[in-house]
Design a protein around this motif. Structure first.
Motif, PDB file in Angstrom:
ATOM      1  N   PRO A  43       0.816  -1.215   0.000  1.00  9.60           N
ATOM      2  CA  PRO A  43       0.000   0.000   0.000  1.00  9.60           C
ATOM      3  C   PRO A  43       0.852   1.269   0.000  1.00  9.60           C
ATOM      4  O   PRO A  43       1.989   1.279   0.474  1.00  9.60           O
ATOM      5  CB  PRO A  43      -0.819  -0.109   1.298  1.00  9.60           C
ATOM      6  CG  PRO A  43      -0.854  -1.570   1.588  1.00  9.60           C
ATOM      7  CD  PRO A  43       0.490  -2.090   1.136  1.00  9.60           C
ATOM      8  N   ASN A  47      -2.658   6.271   4.507  1.00  7.91           N
ATOM      9  CA  ASN A  47      -3.877   5.759   3.874  1.00  7.91           C
ATOM     10  C   ASN A  47      -5.126   6.509   4.306  1.00  7.91           C
ATOM     11  O   ASN A  47      -6.227   5.960   4.275  1.00  7.91           O
ATOM     12  CB  ASN A  47      -4.013   4.264   4.175  1.00  7.91           C
ATOM     13  CG  ASN A  47      -2.774   3.478   3.764  1.00  7.91           C
ATOM     14  OD1 ASN A  47      -2.079   2.939   4.601  1.00  7.91           O
ATOM     15  ND2 ASN A  47      -2.477   3.452   2.471  1.00  7.91           N
ATOM     16  N   SER A 181      -9.964   1.437  -2.572  1.00  9.19           N
ATOM     17  CA  SER A 181     -10.467   2.209  -1.434  1.00  9.19           C
ATOM     18  C   SER A 181     -11.577   1.396  -0.761  1.00  9.19           C
ATOM     19  O   SER A 181     -12.349   0.716  -1.440  1.00  9.19           O
ATOM     20  CB  SER A 181     -11.026   3.559  -1.881  1.00  9.19           C
ATOM     21  OG  SER A 181     -10.019   4.376  -2.435  1.00  9.19           O
ATOM     22  N   ASP A 195      -7.853   4.692   1.780  1.00 11.68           N
ATOM     23  CA  ASP A 195      -7.325   4.622   0.414  1.00 11.68           C
ATOM     24  C   ASP A 195      -6.025   3.826   0.442  1.00 11.68           C
ATOM     25  O   ASP A 195      -5.029   4.275   1.021  1.00 11.68           O
ATOM     26  CB  ASP A 195      -7.069   6.027  -0.139  1.00 11.68           C
ATOM     27  CG  ASP A 195      -8.351   6.838  -0.245  1.00 11.68           C
ATOM     28  OD1 ASP A 195      -9.366   6.276  -0.696  1.00 11.68           O
ATOM     29  OD2 ASP A 195      -8.329   8.023   0.139  1.00 11.68           O
ATOM     30  N   ILE A 196      -6.025   2.658  -0.204  1.00 14.20           N
ATOM     31  CA  ILE A 196      -4.878   1.751  -0.142  1.00 14.20           C
ATOM     32  C   ILE A 196      -3.962   1.939  -1.347  1.00 14.20           C
ATOM     33  O   ILE A 196      -2.748   2.044  -1.212  1.00 14.20           O
ATOM     34  CB  ILE A 196      -5.369   0.296  -0.033  1.00 14.20           C
ATOM     35  CG1 ILE A 196      -6.249   0.154   1.219  1.00 14.20           C
ATOM     36  CG2 ILE A 196      -4.185  -0.667   0.017  1.00 14.20           C
ATOM     37  CD1 ILE A 196      -6.955  -1.168   1.325  1.00 14.20           C
TER      38      ILE A 196
END
Length: 209
Positions: A43, A47, A181, A195-196
């Motif tokens: 990721p 995030n 996401s 959000d990755i």
């Protein structure tokens, strides 16, 4: 992960001069290629945050075996499906481990292979990803709550190369960027979105038939 990245770079650099020593695979419309590999879902840094910005979220990386199948519509254009065993990720809130979760990220891509007349077969692709989260295990500050992570749909970009050892067998090094996401709910109440947007990279052995 740094070691795997270095290995991919070394293979790219080393594969370029060696590729011309091998005979190019004669790809035809209707050919299939199946690949078995090992990939990292890494990721992006940072995030997002939950609970109106009060909880900074960080998602850890995951490693898992993968399988892809590609069908050549033409000698240079293919359709590929990526599948995998579940990836596991730890999630920290303000630096404290708060949960772990598993995810499956099947991805369907259209891919263009650049003709090289050699054993070196570079490609790029674009597609769509669906990610499903499950087996959420709440810990620390979230212990005693029920956390659910929503499914995600998003675009995916792909690039890499196959090095053909012969007409059938190959080694692949590749990397993807995937838009992922997930909406986070705690005890049924939405507390934000994570959000990755990871890079997915690794190595695979392929067989063509």
């Amino acid at each position: 992960m740094k070691r795997l990245t270095a290995l991919v770079i070394a293979l790219v650099a080393g594969g370029l001069p060696l590729a011309h020593a091998q005979q190019a695979a004669d790809w035809q419309a209707g050919d299939w290629q199946v690949k078995f590999g090992l990939h990292v879902v890494d990721p992006k840094s940072g995030n997002g945050s939950l609970a109106d910005g009060a909880l900074k979220t960080d998602v850890g990386s995951g490693l898992s075996p993968t399988i892809t199948a590609e069908y050549r519509v033409t000698p240079t254009f293919g359709i590929e499906l990526l599948a995998a065993l579940p990836f596991s990720h730890d999630v920290k809130l303000n630096g404290t481990k708060a949960l772990s979760a598993k995810q499956l990220p099947p991805t369907l891509s259209a891919q263009w292979h650049f003709p090289t007349d050699s054993a070196f077969d570079p490609f790029v692709g674009i597609g769509i990803n669906y990610t499903r989260f499950f087996s959420v295990d709440e810990k620390g500050p979230l212990a005693g709550t029920r956390v659910t992570l929503g499914d995600s749909w998003g675009p995916a970009l792909h690039a890499g190369f196959d090095y053909m050892f012969n007409e059938r067998w190959s080694l692949t090094a590749d990397v993807r960027w995937v838009s992922i996401s997930t909406d986070v709910k705690v005890d049924g109440t939405k507390v934000g979105t994570v959000d990755i947007d990871p890079l997915v990279y690794g190595l695979a052995v392929g067989y063509r038939f």
